[in-house]
Design a protein around this motif. Structure first.
Motif, PDB file in Angstrom:
ATOM      1  N   VAL A 176       0.863  -1.175   0.000  1.00  0.00           N
ATOM      2  CA  VAL A 176       0.000   0.000   0.000  1.00  0.00           C
ATOM      3  C   VAL A 176       0.902   1.228   0.000  1.00  0.00           C
ATOM      4  O   VAL A 176       1.775   1.353   0.849  1.00  0.00           O
ATOM      5  CB  VAL A 176      -0.927   0.015   1.236  1.00  0.00           C
ATOM      6  CG1 VAL A 176      -1.739   1.295   1.280  1.00  0.00           C
ATOM      7  CG2 VAL A 176      -1.839  -1.195   1.235  1.00  0.00           C
ATOM      8  N   MET A 177       0.666   2.120  -0.949  1.00  0.00           N
ATOM      9  CA  MET A 177       1.454   3.346  -1.023  1.00  0.00           C
ATOM     10  C   MET A 177       1.069   4.258   0.132  1.00  0.00           C
ATOM     11  O   MET A 177      -0.113   4.475   0.382  1.00  0.00           O
ATOM     12  CB  MET A 177       1.209   4.073  -2.342  1.00  0.00           C
ATOM     13  CG  MET A 177       1.776   3.357  -3.535  1.00  0.00           C
ATOM     14  SD  MET A 177       1.544   4.281  -5.060  1.00  0.00           S
ATOM     15  CE  MET A 177       2.529   5.722  -4.747  1.00  0.00           C
ATOM     16  N   ASN A 178       2.066   4.761   0.855  1.00  0.00           N
ATOM     17  CA  ASN A 178       1.799   5.674   1.968  1.00  0.00           C
ATOM     18  C   ASN A 178       1.185   6.982   1.488  1.00  0.00           C
ATOM     19  O   ASN A 178       0.369   7.580   2.165  1.00  0.00           O
ATOM     20  CB  ASN A 178       3.080   5.977   2.737  1.00  0.00           C
ATOM     21  CG  ASN A 178       3.525   4.792   3.558  1.00  0.00           C
ATOM     22  OD1 ASN A 178       2.734   3.930   3.907  1.00  0.00           O
ATOM     23  ND2 ASN A 178       4.807   4.737   3.859  1.00  0.00           N
ATOM     24  N   LYS A 179       1.591   7.397   0.313  1.00  0.00           N
ATOM     25  CA  LYS A 179       1.183   8.696  -0.205  1.00  0.00           C
ATOM     26  C   LYS A 179      -0.335   8.829  -0.375  1.00  0.00           C
ATOM     27  O   LYS A 179      -0.937   9.813   0.023  1.00  0.00           O
ATOM     28  CB  LYS A 179       1.878   8.919  -1.550  1.00  0.00           C
ATOM     29  CG  LYS A 179       1.813  10.301  -2.087  1.00  0.00           C
ATOM     30  CD  LYS A 179       2.644  10.362  -3.360  1.00  0.00           C
ATOM     31  CE  LYS A 179       2.903  11.774  -3.783  1.00  0.00           C
ATOM     32  NZ  LYS A 179       3.728  11.827  -4.987  1.00  0.00           N
ATOM     33  N   ASN A 180      -0.953   7.799  -0.967  1.00  0.00           N
ATOM     34  CA  ASN A 180      -2.391   7.892  -1.242  1.00  0.00           C
ATOM     35  C   ASN A 180      -3.198   6.685  -0.757  1.00  0.00           C
ATOM     36  O   ASN A 180      -4.362   6.542  -1.093  1.00  0.00           O
ATOM     37  CB  ASN A 180      -2.624   8.099  -2.744  1.00  0.00           C
ATOM     38  CG  ASN A 180      -2.063   6.972  -3.580  1.00  0.00           C
ATOM     39  OD1 ASN A 180      -1.694   5.922  -3.065  1.00  0.00           O
ATOM     40  ND2 ASN A 180      -1.983   7.183  -4.876  1.00  0.00           N
ATOM     41  N   GLU A 181      -2.539   5.804   0.008  1.00  0.00           N
ATOM     42  CA  GLU A 181      -3.190   4.617   0.576  1.00  0.00           C
ATOM     43  C   GLU A 181      -3.723   3.664  -0.497  1.00  0.00           C
ATOM     44  O   GLU A 181      -4.619   2.876  -0.240  1.00  0.00           O
ATOM     45  CB  GLU A 181      -4.332   5.022   1.523  1.00  0.00           C
ATOM     46  CG  GLU A 181      -3.896   5.878   2.689  1.00  0.00           C
ATOM     47  CD  GLU A 181      -3.002   5.150   3.681  1.00  0.00           C
ATOM     48  OE1 GLU A 181      -3.268   3.973   3.975  1.00  0.00           O
ATOM     49  OE2 GLU A 181      -2.031   5.759   4.139  1.00  0.00           O
ATOM     50  N   LYS A 182      -3.183   3.739  -1.695  1.00  0.00           N
ATOM     51  CA  LYS A 182      -3.623   2.895  -2.797  1.00  0.00           C
ATOM     52  C   LYS A 182      -2.910   1.544  -2.750  1.00  0.00           C
ATOM     53  O   LYS A 182      -1.695   1.478  -2.641  1.00  0.00           O
ATOM     54  CB  LYS A 182      -3.331   3.591  -4.129  1.00  0.00           C
ATOM     55  CG  LYS A 182      -3.857   2.861  -5.329  1.00  0.00           C
ATOM     56  CD  LYS A 182      -3.617   3.663  -6.597  1.00  0.00           C
ATOM     57  CE  LYS A 182      -4.144   2.904  -7.795  1.00  0.00           C
ATOM     58  NZ  LYS A 182      -3.927   3.659  -9.039  1.00  0.00           N
ATOM     59  N   ALA A 183      -3.685   0.459  -2.832  1.00  0.00           N
ATOM     60  CA  ALA A 183      -3.119  -0.889  -2.839  1.00  0.00           C
ATOM     61  C   ALA A 183      -2.631  -1.228  -4.248  1.00  0.00           C
ATOM     62  O   ALA A 183      -3.344  -1.005  -5.225  1.00  0.00           O
ATOM     63  CB  ALA A 183      -4.167  -1.895  -2.392  1.00  0.00           C
ATOM     64  N   LEU A 184      -1.418  -1.738  -4.323  1.00  0.00           N
ATOM     65  CA  LEU A 184      -0.807  -2.081  -5.604  1.00  0.00           C
ATOM     66  C   LEU A 184      -0.125  -3.436  -5.526  1.00  0.00           C
ATOM     67  O   LEU A 184       0.153  -3.942  -4.434  1.00  0.00           O
ATOM     68  CB  LEU A 184       0.245  -1.033  -5.992  1.00  0.00           C
ATOM     69  CG  LEU A 184      -0.241   0.394  -6.178  1.00  0.00           C
ATOM     70  CD1 LEU A 184       0.946   1.334  -6.287  1.00  0.00           C
ATOM     71  CD2 LEU A 184      -1.088   0.493  -7.433  1.00  0.00           C
ATOM     72  N   SER A 185       0.183  -3.991  -6.680  1.00  0.00           N
ATOM     73  CA  SER A 185       1.008  -5.194  -6.722  1.00  0.00           C
ATOM     74  C   SER A 185       1.932  -5.104  -7.925  1.00  0.00           C
ATOM     75  O   SER A 185       1.602  -4.498  -8.947  1.00  0.00           O
ATOM     76  CB  SER A 185       0.147  -6.452  -6.800  1.00  0.00           C
ATOM     77  OG  SER A 185      -0.390  -6.641  -8.079  1.00  0.00           O
TER      78      SER A 185
END
Length: 78
Positions: free
Chosen positions: A14-23
């Motif tokens: 999860v990106m700290n910047k925008n809380e977006k979950a990625l893989s």
């Protein structure tokens, strides 16, 4: 990074910047590095890299300091 962040040859985070979950798919070079560190999996309290293995996982400040220090070493910024 923790070993639990990896599944089916992918890194989940999860990106700290925008809380977006990625893989991300794990590249072959990275897979070879991960296989090297996998041997020490139990010694490092679930962390991939050994510099966090002796860290108190409940102490956010200690994790931050050790991560910052290791990043400087790895990036040659010392």
């Amino acid at each position: 990074m923790r070993w639990t962040d990896f599944k089916d040859n992918r890194l989940y985070y999860v990106m700290n910047k925008n809380e977006k979950a990625l893989s991300l798919k794990i590249p072959l070079k990275a897979e070879k590095i991960l296989n090297y560190y996998k041997k020490q999996k139990k010694l490092n309290k679930g962390y991939v890299f050994p510099f966090l293995g002796s860290t108190d996982t409940k102490d956010a400040e200690q994790i931050y300091i050790r991560t910052k220090s290791a990043t400087k070493v790895f990036m040659g910024d010392n």
